[in-house]
Design a protein around this motif. Sequence first.
Motif, PDB file in Angstrom:
ATOM      1  N   ARG A 105       0.558 -11.491 -10.653  1.00  0.00           N
ATOM      2  CA  ARG A 105       1.471 -11.089  -9.578  1.00  0.00           C
ATOM      3  C   ARG A 105       2.913 -11.126 -10.055  1.00  0.00           C
ATOM      4  N   ASN A 110       5.292  -8.535  -8.269  1.00  0.00           N
ATOM      5  CA  ASN A 110       4.796  -9.132  -7.029  1.00  0.00           C
ATOM      6  C   ASN A 110       5.056 -10.631  -7.023  1.00  0.00           C
ATOM      7  N   TYR A 113       4.519 -12.761  -4.093  1.00  0.00           N
ATOM      8  CA  TYR A 113       3.157 -13.162  -3.707  1.00  0.00           C
ATOM      9  C   TYR A 113       2.554 -14.166  -4.694  1.00  0.00           C
ATOM     10  N   LYS A 269      -1.671   2.089   9.085  1.00  0.00           N
ATOM     11  CA  LYS A 269      -1.529   0.636   9.011  1.00  0.00           C
ATOM     12  C   LYS A 269      -0.354   0.149   9.843  1.00  0.00           C
ATOM     13  N   GLY A 297      -0.132  -8.147   6.795  1.00  0.00           N
ATOM     14  CA  GLY A 297       1.035  -9.000   6.641  1.00  0.00           C
ATOM     15  C   GLY A 297       1.874  -8.598   5.439  1.00  0.00           C
ATOM     16  N   SER A 298       2.974  -9.278   5.302  1.00  0.00           N
ATOM     17  CA  SER A 298       3.880  -9.007   4.187  1.00  0.00           C
ATOM     18  C   SER A 298       4.757 -10.242   4.012  1.00  0.00           C
TER      19      SER A 298
ATOM     20  N   LYS B 265      -6.675  -9.599  -3.552  1.00  0.00           N
ATOM     21  CA  LYS B 265      -5.492  -9.325  -4.362  1.00  0.00           C
ATOM     22  C   LYS B 265      -4.376  -8.801  -3.453  1.00  0.00           C
ATOM     23  N   VAL B 266      -3.183  -8.668  -4.012  1.00  0.00           N
ATOM     24  CA  VAL B 266      -2.066  -8.127  -3.237  1.00  0.00           C
ATOM     25  C   VAL B 266      -2.442  -6.737  -2.721  1.00  0.00           C
ATOM     26  N   ASP B 267      -2.191  -6.519  -1.429  1.00  0.00           N
ATOM     27  CA  ASP B 267      -2.445  -5.234  -0.768  1.00  0.00           C
ATOM     28  C   ASP B 267      -3.941  -4.999  -0.541  1.00  0.00           C
ATOM     29  N   ASN B 291      -0.516 -12.425   0.656  1.00  0.00           N
ATOM     30  CA  ASN B 291      -0.971 -11.410  -0.301  1.00  0.00           C
ATOM     31  C   ASN B 291      -0.850  -9.984   0.242  1.00  0.00           C
ATOM     32  N   ALA B 292      -0.062  -9.830   1.314  1.00  0.00           N
ATOM     33  CA  ALA B 292       0.108  -8.499   1.919  1.00  0.00           C
ATOM     34  C   ALA B 292      -1.240  -7.857   2.202  1.00  0.00           C
ATOM     35  N   SER B 293      -2.202  -8.689   2.564  1.00  0.00           N
ATOM     36  CA  SER B 293      -3.526  -8.153   2.865  1.00  0.00           C
ATOM     37  C   SER B 293      -3.537  -7.592   4.278  1.00  0.00           C
TER      38      SER B 293
END
Lengths: 354, 354
Positions: A105, A110, A113, A269, A297-298, B265-267, B291-293
């Motif tokens: 990451r 990233n 994250y 989204k 989320g973010s 993972k991220v996204d 993780n911006a999931s």
Amino acid sequence: MSAQTTAKGYGIADTKKYTEFSVKDFPLKTAHADDVTLDISHCGVCGSDVHTVTGGWGGLNVPWCVPGHEIIGTVTHVGDNVKEFKVGQRVGVGAQVLSCMKCERCKGDNENYCAQSVDTYNAKFPDEVEAQGGYSTAIRTHQQFVFAIPDALESEAAAPLLCAGLTVYSPLVRNGTGPGKTVGIVGIGGLGHLAIQFAHHLGAKVIVFSHSPNKKDDALSLGADEFVSTSEDGFADKYADKLDYILSAADAKSIPLADLLSTLKVDGKLTSVGLPDEPWEGLQPQAMASNASCIGGSHIGSKKEANAMLKLCAEKNIKPIIDQVLPMSEAGKAIEAVKNNNVRYRFVLKQDLA
Amino acid sequence: MSAQTTAKGYGIADTKKYTEFSVKDFPLKTAHADDVTLDISHCGVCGSDVHTVTGGWGGLNVPWCVPGHEIIGTVTHVGDNVKEFKVGQRVGVGAQVLSCMKCERCKGDNENYCAQSVDTYNAKFPDEVEAQGGYSTAIRTHQQFVFAIPDALESEAAAPLLCAGLTVYSPLVRNGTGPGKTVGIVGIGGLGHLAIQFAHHLGAKVIVFSHSPNKKDDALSLGADEFVSTSEDGFADKYADKLDYILSAADAKSIPLADLLSTLKVDGKLTSVGLPDEPWEGLQPQAMASNASCIGGSHIGSKKEANAMLKLCAEKNIKPIIDQVLPMSEAGKAIEAVKNNNVRYRFVLKQDLA
């Protein structure tokens, strides 16, 4: 010259007395070769500060907590590895002060994250030194989490960009906000009023959803193409299948999620950067079945994104609307105003301890 | 020869008496030039049937409801516009029987997300004729919602593919399941046990998450690379940041969403095709901030995907594990077994009225 070892700040020891700030000296993190030390001139007051000092997100992780993560200051010391910044330069620090720098990451832009991420305040560095925030005289952090501030941006306007701004800019760009896209912005506060400007200047058509009809004029003047009052029944009906993406900055457990999701195109989204104290009420996957939409989320943004955001702000004259600039000694007043939603749209604190 | 106008089926009139099926004649939809009529030989018993006849998703939309949307049969009549099918051919019908055919979604292989979509049962056609399902002798529907069944697939094995299969195949392929990807499958029942096979044969590494440790052997034999028991504390820890995508077929309001999301993972994305009667408990956007999931929904699949799925099943010998094939008169017994989670992994009903 060796770097200073302490700073002085306004902190909270008891979440029940979240407006009663006391002034104390505290140690800065041990100086490393990658660290930048700055004297703080301004610090924005973020919703996160309120959630933290009121205990809304849980108790304090340190005995006495200096909030603030929208920090502008002047570099007073740089470690030997620091080439990007020099003493005397105006810089900013946001909501993150460390990551591991080694994981996938971190290596893939990233770092926001990274599982080893250290928050700017209410946190501890790996060596157990407490991380304290920007309602203070100085901060020291790794150069990765320091951002050069373009000359075109005034300090009090630049401060809120470093958390509020980055927190909305990152998901907007990661989710394709640009020409040909229709983007919804939900919740017009410190974050949302910046999100409208970013989405507009990134080239998207912007639909603002708000439960406060009296924010319509502000929304339109900030760049919204349309304003939708969510207090009207059936508000979402005419927008069904129209939106590519929605960014929600609404900090509330009971926003009309199902209605908002219904406005998304297939595979659209909704990202919530509002982090309410309590879970969402009544969310069922059924609300996302009719269009394969999703809700996500973010977490702030990367340095690469912060730099791009600051450049865009300088070029397009994007800036927060500052309600009041107060001396740091009035931090309690500012916290109370943000908690009561009495801010349009950001308070910024100005240094008065140094 | 004109098409038949009525059929006979097993239906429910009262959701409180959801195992008490009565046999009645009912009208088929008015025959149009694009319609295909089939005599039904088999019908799978889907969780949707249970949610509907028990009233879990709300009351019945028709006075008497014939469930069933995993239908296999033989074509007895085709309208003048039908070129794809001929009388005598073995075909299938799934969970959708009509869409508008004109909107962007219909024109873009997203007819399963058409706002005018008509469900196979517990619904009404635009002319107010009630749509009745496959626990019956015959069904008539638009050719878009009829699928050719490859010779390699036996009828009782093909039936469950038309809802359970397509419902998991579509989100798997839309979310990039393939070589180099690590995909989690949550909930090993009628849908999940097919999802494991699809994900495996699409080339992904497959991690199965289940609260039933006694399903481990089945999961591994179906193609799972690893089996994780979600009843163990910290089950998600070693999978942090490992998964590209998760498909959850768990039909429960209290699955460990935050732990599952932490493995992405991220996204990364978790799609829930389980549609529980009650909202998720305790979901906060915080669970997706690290993780911006995101977490999303899905609704069956398109005809294009159904055909691709059936081809893959024929080529790779993918088939459901059929617990029991019962005569349609035992629909109530099958409904009860699915409701009580006593099925490994699908019941199929066989025609006994014609």
